[in-house]
Design a protein around this motif. Sequence first.
Motif, PDB file in Angstrom:
ATOM      1  N   ARG A 122       0.832  -1.208   0.000  1.00 30.24           N
ATOM      2  CA  ARG A 122       0.000   0.000   0.000  1.00 30.24           C
ATOM      3  C   ARG A 122       0.867   1.260   0.000  1.00 30.24           C
ATOM      4  N   HIS A 123       1.963   1.201   0.742  1.00 33.91           N
ATOM      5  CA  HIS A 123       2.884   2.331   0.755  1.00 33.91           C
ATOM      6  C   HIS A 123       3.594   2.468  -0.599  1.00 33.91           C
ATOM      7  N   ARG A 124       3.912   1.330  -1.195  1.00 34.76           N
ATOM      8  CA  ARG A 124       4.616   1.326  -2.481  1.00 34.76           C
ATOM      9  C   ARG A 124       3.722   1.833  -3.606  1.00 34.76           C
ATOM     10  N   PHE A 125       2.416   1.517  -3.531  1.00 37.96           N
ATOM     11  CA  PHE A 125       1.484   1.897  -4.596  1.00 37.96           C
ATOM     12  C   PHE A 125       0.272   2.638  -4.016  1.00 37.96           C
ATOM     13  N   PRO A 126       0.475   3.821  -3.450  1.00 35.99           N
ATOM     14  CA  PRO A 126      -0.629   4.532  -2.791  1.00 35.99           C
ATOM     15  C   PRO A 126      -1.762   4.907  -3.745  1.00 35.99           C
ATOM     16  N   ASP A 127      -1.464   5.045  -5.013  1.00 32.71           N
ATOM     17  CA  ASP A 127      -2.492   5.437  -5.990  1.00 32.71           C
ATOM     18  C   ASP A 127      -3.101   4.244  -6.724  1.00 32.71           C
ATOM     19  N   HIS A 128      -2.692   3.051  -6.344  1.00 31.99           N
ATOM     20  CA  HIS A 128      -3.186   1.842  -7.015  1.00 31.99           C
ATOM     21  C   HIS A 128      -3.566   0.797  -5.957  1.00 31.99           C
ATOM     22  N   PRO A 129      -4.656   1.055  -5.186  1.00 38.01           N
ATOM     23  CA  PRO A 129      -5.001   0.147  -4.079  1.00 38.01           C
ATOM     24  C   PRO A 129      -5.309  -1.280  -4.517  1.00 38.01           C
ATOM     25  N   GLN A 130      -5.918  -1.449  -5.697  1.00 39.27           N
ATOM     26  CA  GLN A 130      -6.215  -2.800  -6.160  1.00 39.27           C
ATOM     27  C   GLN A 130      -4.942  -3.564  -6.514  1.00 39.27           C
ATOM     28  N   ALA A 131      -3.983  -2.850  -7.097  1.00 38.62           N
ATOM     29  CA  ALA A 131      -2.697  -3.496  -7.391  1.00 38.62           C
ATOM     30  C   ALA A 131      -1.999  -3.883  -6.097  1.00 38.62           C
ATOM     31  N   ALA A 132      -2.097  -3.027  -5.086  1.00 43.67           N
ATOM     32  CA  ALA A 132      -1.451  -3.314  -3.803  1.00 43.67           C
ATOM     33  C   ALA A 132      -2.019  -4.575  -3.171  1.00 43.67           C
ATOM     34  N   ILE A 133      -3.339  -4.680  -3.139  1.00 43.54           N
ATOM     35  CA  ILE A 133      -3.939  -5.870  -2.529  1.00 43.54           C
ATOM     36  C   ILE A 133      -3.687  -7.102  -3.397  1.00 43.54           C
ATOM     37  N   GLY A 134      -3.713  -6.925  -4.725  1.00 45.22           N
ATOM     38  CA  GLY A 134      -3.431  -8.049  -5.610  1.00 45.22           C
ATOM     39  C   GLY A 134      -2.025  -8.579  -5.440  1.00 45.22           C
ATOM     40  N   LEU A 135      -1.056  -7.681  -5.350  1.00 42.35           N
ATOM     41  CA  LEU A 135       0.332  -8.105  -5.185  1.00 42.35           C
ATOM     42  C   LEU A 135       0.554  -8.764  -3.818  1.00 42.35           C
ATOM     43  N   ALA A 136      -0.124  -8.264  -2.788  1.00 43.03           N
ATOM     44  CA  ALA A 136       0.000  -8.887  -1.467  1.00 43.03           C
ATOM     45  C   ALA A 136      -0.570 -10.299  -1.480  1.00 43.03           C
ATOM     46  N   ILE A 137      -1.728 -10.472  -2.101  1.00 40.71           N
ATOM     47  CA  ILE A 137      -2.322 -11.813  -2.218  1.00 40.71           C
ATOM     48  C   ILE A 137      -1.371 -12.752  -2.960  1.00 40.71           C
ATOM     49  N   LEU A 138      -0.805 -12.263  -4.048  1.00 38.76           N
ATOM     50  CA  LEU A 138       0.103 -13.098  -4.845  1.00 38.76           C
ATOM     51  C   LEU A 138       1.389 -13.421  -4.085  1.00 38.76           C
ATOM     52  N   ALA A 139       1.852 -12.495  -3.266  1.00 43.53           N
ATOM     53  CA  ALA A 139       3.033 -12.785  -2.433  1.00 43.53           C
ATOM     54  C   ALA A 139       2.736 -13.939  -1.488  1.00 43.53           C
ATOM     55  N   GLY A 140       1.548 -13.905  -0.862  1.00 41.72           N
ATOM     56  CA  GLY A 140       1.159 -15.012   0.006  1.00 41.72           C
ATOM     57  C   GLY A 140       1.015 -16.311  -0.751  1.00 41.72           C
ATOM     58  N   ASP A 141       0.430 -16.232  -1.959  1.00 40.32           N
ATOM     59  CA  ASP A 141       0.285 -17.436  -2.781  1.00 40.32           C
ATOM     60  C   ASP A 141       1.650 -18.011  -3.165  1.00 40.32           C
ATOM     61  N   LEU A 142       2.593 -17.128  -3.467  1.00 41.93           N
ATOM     62  CA  LEU A 142       3.928 -17.598  -3.829  1.00 41.93           C
ATOM     63  C   LEU A 142       4.583 -18.320  -2.656  1.00 41.93           C
ATOM     64  N   ALA A 143       4.412 -17.782  -1.451  1.00 42.78           N
ATOM     65  CA  ALA A 143       4.973 -18.438  -0.270  1.00 42.78           C
ATOM     66  C   ALA A 143       4.389 -19.836  -0.092  1.00 42.78           C
ATOM     67  N   LEU A 144       3.090 -19.989  -0.347  1.00 42.70           N
ATOM     68  CA  LEU A 144       2.462 -21.310  -0.257  1.00 42.70           C
ATOM     69  C   LEU A 144       3.055 -22.263  -1.294  1.00 42.70           C
ATOM     70  N   ALA A 145       3.180 -21.794  -2.526  1.00 42.34           N
ATOM     71  CA  ALA A 145       3.748 -22.644  -3.574  1.00 42.34           C
ATOM     72  C   ALA A 145       5.179 -23.047  -3.245  1.00 42.34           C
ATOM     73  N   LEU A 146       5.954 -22.112  -2.715  1.00 44.05           N
ATOM     74  CA  LEU A 146       7.339 -22.409  -2.351  1.00 44.05           C
ATOM     75  C   LEU A 146       7.411 -23.430  -1.216  1.00 44.05           C
ATOM     76  N   SER A 147       6.433 -23.379  -0.297  1.00 38.69           N
ATOM     77  CA  SER A 147       6.445 -24.339   0.816  1.00 38.69           C
ATOM     78  C   SER A 147       6.271 -25.768   0.313  1.00 38.69           C
ATOM     79  N   LEU A 148       5.501 -25.941  -0.747  1.00 42.60           N
ATOM     80  CA  LEU A 148       5.328 -27.276  -1.335  1.00 42.60           C
ATOM     81  C   LEU A 148       6.495 -27.624  -2.254  1.00 42.60           C
ATOM     82  N   ARG A 149       7.014 -26.629  -2.947  1.00 43.27           N
ATOM     83  CA  ARG A 149       8.139 -26.869  -3.860  1.00 43.27           C
ATOM     84  C   ARG A 149       9.370 -27.359  -3.088  1.00 43.27           C
ATOM     85  N   VAL A 150       9.605 -26.814  -1.910  1.00 38.53           N
ATOM     86  CA  VAL A 150      10.733 -27.272  -1.090  1.00 38.53           C
ATOM     87  C   VAL A 150      10.655 -28.771  -0.854  1.00 38.53           C
TER      88      VAL A 150
END
Length: 362
Positions: A122-150
């Motif tokens: 949100r701080h990185r993209f103050p003018d793009h709130p949907q992008a901020a929430i989308g990128l945060a969701i995807l960061a969490g999704d990536l962490a989940l995928a990495l946990s299985l990939r390990v």
Amino acid sequence: MTDAAVLTTQIQARLAGYENRFNTLFEEYFHTLGTDLEVPSFSRFTPECLNLLRDLSLRGGKRMRVALVYEAAGLMTTEPAGAVDDAALSVELLQTHGLIHDDIIDDSPTRRNGPSTYYAYRHRFPDHPQAAIGLAILAGDLALALSLRVLLESEAPPAIRQAMVEAQTRAASDTFVGQIIDLERDFSPNTDEEALHCVADYKTARYSVLAPMQLGLLAAGGQPASFDEELRRYARLVGIGGQMRDDYLDLFGDAQVMGKPMGADIRGGRRNYTVHAVLAAATDAEKAVVESALGDPDCTEETIGAVREIAELRGVPTRMRGDMQRYAELASAEASVWRSRWRPEAVAFFEYLPQWAMERIR
């Protein structure tokens, strides 16, 4: 020094050793991930995402889930299990996933004495709130995928590798169900204690206690399926006590120690163990104060303080500590019967763990 004090000192030293060892391992993992993960050369957002994952992950606490993995392996053997480090990495990456998504769901600005991933975006993209929430969701999704990939990339024998992936996948799906019923609970003003226990089991116990133990046993060549019922009983008791503790600390804890502001659950409308206990004990007038604060994101510190005073007046902290102590004792007793089967030194850890959790509220 008493025998109990000696045991506590020994286990705390083991915990510190796991924390130090794993933090080094985690640093190395993220360093290697930066070169191993296939990323288009033009992308700036992906390296930023990895940096945020690394930052949150390395701000970890005592690494209790990691300790559960290592100690579960130690139930069977003192020899280092080849896949135990992979299992430890997997549980902490799943935890990173959970924290990121929790903070999105709860709209939390801080985590582990730093910005939540969501608010960093949100701080990185103050003018793009949907992008901020989308990128945060995807960061969490990536962490989940990495946990299985390990686990998929582990050098463990194929059967063990497959069993670990299955255990961690079940833990993740159970946690998602737990998050769903956790949100559902907040729409139901008459939630009973058994429903709260069910939420704690799905949302907390299965991925924070049961899965790390299953992974540790599997990494050591064990067959946790043979002891599924008793492992689940232990995990559920620890999970309920742990969720009670977290709910208790949200109102009665120290913001500096917790790394986030107090009263966040009340502002978020969370009808958790503490809120349930306060409403059960309060007068009608006091209930009106609590209900007016529930779900109010602008609820002041003074109002949170008033809710805390009501709770203290009605003896809620004392009763909650008594309930937590009871669940800790039940969990310790559950673990004690393992001494006839597994290494006593490791069993002692699982007997100690529920009592250790109680120390955080004193």
